[in-house]
Design an enzyme around this catalytic site. Structure first.
Site, PDB file in Angstrom:
ATOM      1  N   ARG A  45       0.824  -1.204   0.000  1.00  0.00           N
ATOM      2  CA  ARG A  45       0.000   0.000   0.000  1.00  0.00           C
ATOM      3  C   ARG A  45       0.862   1.259   0.000  1.00  0.00           C
ATOM      4  O   ARG A  45       0.510   2.265  -0.608  1.00  0.00           O
ATOM      5  CB  ARG A  45      -0.946   0.014   1.206  1.00  0.00           C
ATOM      6  CG  ARG A  45      -1.927   1.177   1.131  1.00  0.00           C
ATOM      7  CD  ARG A  45      -2.909   1.210   2.268  1.00  0.00           C
ATOM      8  NE  ARG A  45      -2.228   1.398   3.534  1.00  0.00           N
ATOM      9  CZ  ARG A  45      -2.818   1.287   4.714  1.00  0.00           C
ATOM     10  NH1 ARG A  45      -4.092   0.970   4.789  1.00  0.00           N
ATOM     11  NH2 ARG A  45      -2.134   1.468   5.823  1.00  0.00           N
TER      12      ARG A  45
ATOM     13  N   ARG B  91       0.496   7.492   2.601  1.00  0.00           N
ATOM     14  CA  ARG B  91       0.404   7.567   4.064  1.00  0.00           C
ATOM     15  C   ARG B  91       1.804   7.677   4.652  1.00  0.00           C
ATOM     16  O   ARG B  91       2.690   6.886   4.316  1.00  0.00           O
ATOM     17  CB  ARG B  91      -0.331   6.332   4.614  1.00  0.00           C
ATOM     18  CG  ARG B  91      -1.788   6.633   4.926  1.00  0.00           C
ATOM     19  CD  ARG B  91      -2.537   5.432   5.426  1.00  0.00           C
ATOM     20  NE  ARG B  91      -2.108   4.983   6.743  1.00  0.00           N
ATOM     21  CZ  ARG B  91      -2.849   4.208   7.525  1.00  0.00           C
ATOM     22  NH1 ARG B  91      -4.043   3.799   7.116  1.00  0.00           N
ATOM     23  NH2 ARG B  91      -2.407   3.824   8.700  1.00  0.00           N
TER      24      ARG B  91
ATOM     25  N   ARG C  54       5.124   0.532  14.246  1.00  0.00           N
ATOM     26  CA  ARG C  54       3.684   0.297  14.490  1.00  0.00           C
ATOM     27  C   ARG C  54       3.468  -1.119  15.024  1.00  0.00           C
ATOM     28  O   ARG C  54       2.634  -1.340  15.906  1.00  0.00           O
ATOM     29  CB  ARG C  54       2.886   0.502  13.192  1.00  0.00           C
ATOM     30  CG  ARG C  54       2.748   1.973  12.808  1.00  0.00           C
ATOM     31  CD  ARG C  54       2.468   2.154  11.331  1.00  0.00           C
ATOM     32  NE  ARG C  54       1.136   1.749  10.924  1.00  0.00           N
ATOM     33  CZ  ARG C  54       0.770   1.605   9.646  1.00  0.00           C
ATOM     34  NH1 ARG C  54       1.643   1.824   8.666  1.00  0.00           N
ATOM     35  NH2 ARG C  54      -0.459   1.249   9.350  1.00  0.00           N
TER      36      ARG C  54
HETATM   37  P1  AP5 Z   1      -6.691  -1.987   5.801  1.00  0.00           P
HETATM   38  O1  AP5 Z   1      -8.088  -2.418   5.643  1.00  0.00           O
HETATM   39  O2  AP5 Z   1      -6.346  -0.563   5.562  1.00  0.00           O
HETATM   40  O3  AP5 Z   1      -6.144  -2.445   7.234  1.00  0.00           O
HETATM   41  P2  AP5 Z   1      -6.193  -1.677   8.628  1.00  0.00           P
HETATM   42  O4  AP5 Z   1      -6.205  -2.726   9.668  1.00  0.00           O
HETATM   43  O5  AP5 Z   1      -7.292  -0.681   8.624  1.00  0.00           O
HETATM   44  O6  AP5 Z   1      -4.754  -0.995   8.553  1.00  0.00           O
HETATM   45  P3  AP5 Z   1      -4.283   0.446   8.995  1.00  0.00           P
HETATM   46  O7  AP5 Z   1      -3.012   0.707   8.266  1.00  0.00           O
HETATM   47  O8  AP5 Z   1      -5.367   1.446   8.896  1.00  0.00           O
HETATM   48  O9  AP5 Z   1      -3.962   0.113  10.485  1.00  0.00           O
HETATM   49  P4  AP5 Z   1      -3.429   0.931  11.660  1.00  0.00           P
HETATM   50  O10 AP5 Z   1      -4.131   0.345  12.804  1.00  0.00           O
HETATM   51  O11 AP5 Z   1      -1.948   0.915  11.711  1.00  0.00           O
HETATM   52  O12 AP5 Z   1      -3.796   2.439  11.286  1.00  0.00           O
HETATM   53  P5  AP5 Z   1      -4.807   3.523  11.881  1.00  0.00           P
HETATM   54  O13 AP5 Z   1      -5.241   4.330  10.738  1.00  0.00           O
HETATM   55  O14 AP5 Z   1      -5.820   2.882  12.748  1.00  0.00           O
HETATM   56  O15 AP5 Z   1      -5.782  -2.939   4.875  1.00  0.00           O
HETATM   57  C1  AP5 Z   1      -4.399  -2.707   4.743  1.00  0.00           C
HETATM   58  C2  AP5 Z   1      -3.986  -3.003   3.289  1.00  0.00           C
HETATM   59  O16 AP5 Z   1      -4.162  -4.391   3.037  1.00  0.00           O
HETATM   60  C3  AP5 Z   1      -4.818  -2.271   2.239  1.00  0.00           C
HETATM   61  O17 AP5 Z   1      -4.007  -1.911   1.172  1.00  0.00           O
HETATM   62  C4  AP5 Z   1      -5.868  -3.320   1.826  1.00  0.00           C
HETATM   63  O18 AP5 Z   1      -6.322  -3.133   0.515  1.00  0.00           O
HETATM   64  C5  AP5 Z   1      -5.078  -4.606   1.971  1.00  0.00           C
HETATM   65  N1  AP5 Z   1      -5.900  -5.764   2.337  1.00  0.00           N
HETATM   66  C6  AP5 Z   1      -6.981  -5.785   3.166  1.00  0.00           C
HETATM   67  N2  AP5 Z   1      -7.482  -7.022   3.283  1.00  0.00           N
HETATM   68  C7  AP5 Z   1      -6.690  -7.823   2.511  1.00  0.00           C
HETATM   69  C8  AP5 Z   1      -6.703  -9.224   2.217  1.00  0.00           C
HETATM   70  N3  AP5 Z   1      -7.607 -10.043   2.741  1.00  0.00           N
HETATM   71  N4  AP5 Z   1      -5.742  -9.709   1.396  1.00  0.00           N
HETATM   72  C9  AP5 Z   1      -4.805  -8.873   0.852  1.00  0.00           C
HETATM   73  N5  AP5 Z   1      -4.757  -7.537   1.080  1.00  0.00           N
HETATM   74  C10 AP5 Z   1      -5.687  -7.019   1.907  1.00  0.00           C
HETATM   75  O19 AP5 Z   1      -3.844   4.378  12.812  1.00  0.00           O
HETATM   76  C11 AP5 Z   1      -2.798   5.146  12.278  1.00  0.00           C
HETATM   77  C12 AP5 Z   1      -2.105   5.916  13.392  1.00  0.00           C
HETATM   78  O20 AP5 Z   1      -3.016   6.853  13.985  1.00  0.00           O
HETATM   79  C13 AP5 Z   1      -1.596   5.090  14.575  1.00  0.00           C
HETATM   80  O21 AP5 Z   1      -0.321   4.522  14.311  1.00  0.00           O
HETATM   81  C14 AP5 Z   1      -1.554   6.155  15.680  1.00  0.00           C
HETATM   82  O22 AP5 Z   1      -0.449   6.982  15.524  1.00  0.00           O
HETATM   83  C15 AP5 Z   1      -2.801   6.951  15.390  1.00  0.00           C
HETATM   84  N6  AP5 Z   1      -3.995   6.419  16.077  1.00  0.00           N
HETATM   85  C16 AP5 Z   1      -5.120   5.914  15.484  1.00  0.00           C
HETATM   86  N7  AP5 Z   1      -6.002   5.485  16.402  1.00  0.00           N
HETATM   87  C17 AP5 Z   1      -5.422   5.722  17.609  1.00  0.00           C
HETATM   88  C18 AP5 Z   1      -5.822   5.462  18.960  1.00  0.00           C
HETATM   89  N8  AP5 Z   1      -6.998   4.870  19.240  1.00  0.00           N
HETATM   90  N9  AP5 Z   1      -4.963   5.818  19.949  1.00  0.00           N
HETATM   91  C19 AP5 Z   1      -3.782   6.404  19.680  1.00  0.00           C
HETATM   92  N10 AP5 Z   1      -3.332   6.671  18.442  1.00  0.00           N
HETATM   93  C20 AP5 Z   1      -4.148   6.332  17.416  1.00  0.00           C
HETATM   94 MG    MG Z   2      -7.378   1.430   8.907  1.00  0.00          MG
END
Ligand code: AP5
Ligand code: MG
Length: 189
Positions: free
Chosen positions: A128, A134, A145
């Protein structure tokens, strides 16, 4: 209300599966990562504060994150239920979520946990990263992460198992296969 936590490591498919779930079950969706990225894009004070933390793969402080979450939750009207994607990420956030929901006369119905091997998570995020723009989809930040997930977030597995809410889902396979497994789990709630 059907409130569902979608849980899993970075790249486990939380965002992808949330889109399918919200359509099928007519639910609202909060992705805390999406909220923060939108603030960064706007250049708001919150966005400026979070930009560096996200690029480093670290977590936004709990107290701030909990306030943002409660505000988002209260913005939904006549909700059938909410999918919580990317929240909670710490025990403090999980306890706060329970309190927020209890205060509003509802609760977490279940935790759908996408179980994906680490090598697959890395491969998905690197792939990705070539197109997403990103700031955290690069090899160095992906490693951070994963470290943060293993240390600060994975204790929630025990937390939710103790609450009897944990539904482990095989998160390897096609998106459709995984969605079908999730539906079986949700329908059993
Ligand atoms: P996707 O569906 O985007 O997966 P995801 O689990 O949503 O991954 P994220 O990168 O969003 O996870 P994250 O938890 O690190 O990020 P977040 O935005 O929450 O899929 C990923 C990829 O795989 C895509 O390209 C998709 O197409 C592909 N894919 C999906 N399914 C597939 C399959 N079956 N086979 C093959 N490919 C597939 O957080 C980002 C940052 O924000 C954090 O690091 C932190 O700094 C901050 N943050 C967010 N929430 C909080 C919180 N609650 N507390 C503190 N900090 C926070
Ligand atoms: Mg996500």
């Amino acid at each position: 209300m059907l409130n569902i936590v979608i849980f899993g490591g970075p790249g486990s498919g939380k965002g992808t599966q949330s889109e399918f779930i919200k359509k099928k079950y007519s639910l609202d969706h909060i992705s805390t990562g999406d909220v923060l990225r939108a603030e960064i894009k706007k250049g708001s004070e919150l966005g400026q504060m979070c930009s560096d933390i996200i690029s480093k793969g670290q977590l936004i402080p709990d107290d701030l994150m909990i306030k943002i979450l409660a505000k988002q939750f209260d913005s939904f009207e006549n909700s059938n239920g909410v999918i919580f994607d990317g929240f909670p990420r710490t025990i403090a956030q999980a306890t706060a979520l329970n309190d927020i929901l209890i205060e509003r006369g509802t609760k977490v119905a279940g935790v759908v946990a996408l179980e994906v091997e680490e090598q697959e998570l890395i491969a998905r995020l690197i792939k990705r990263g070539q197109i997403s723009g990103r700031s955290d989809d690069n090899e160095e930040t992906i490693a951070k992460r994963l470290h943060v997930y293993n240390n600060q977030t994975s204790p929630l597995i025990e937390f939710y198992k103790n609450e009897g809410l944990y539904k482990g889902i095989e998160g390897m396979g096609t998106m459709e296969e995984i969605f079908n497994r999730i539906c079986v789990a949700i329908d059993s709630l």
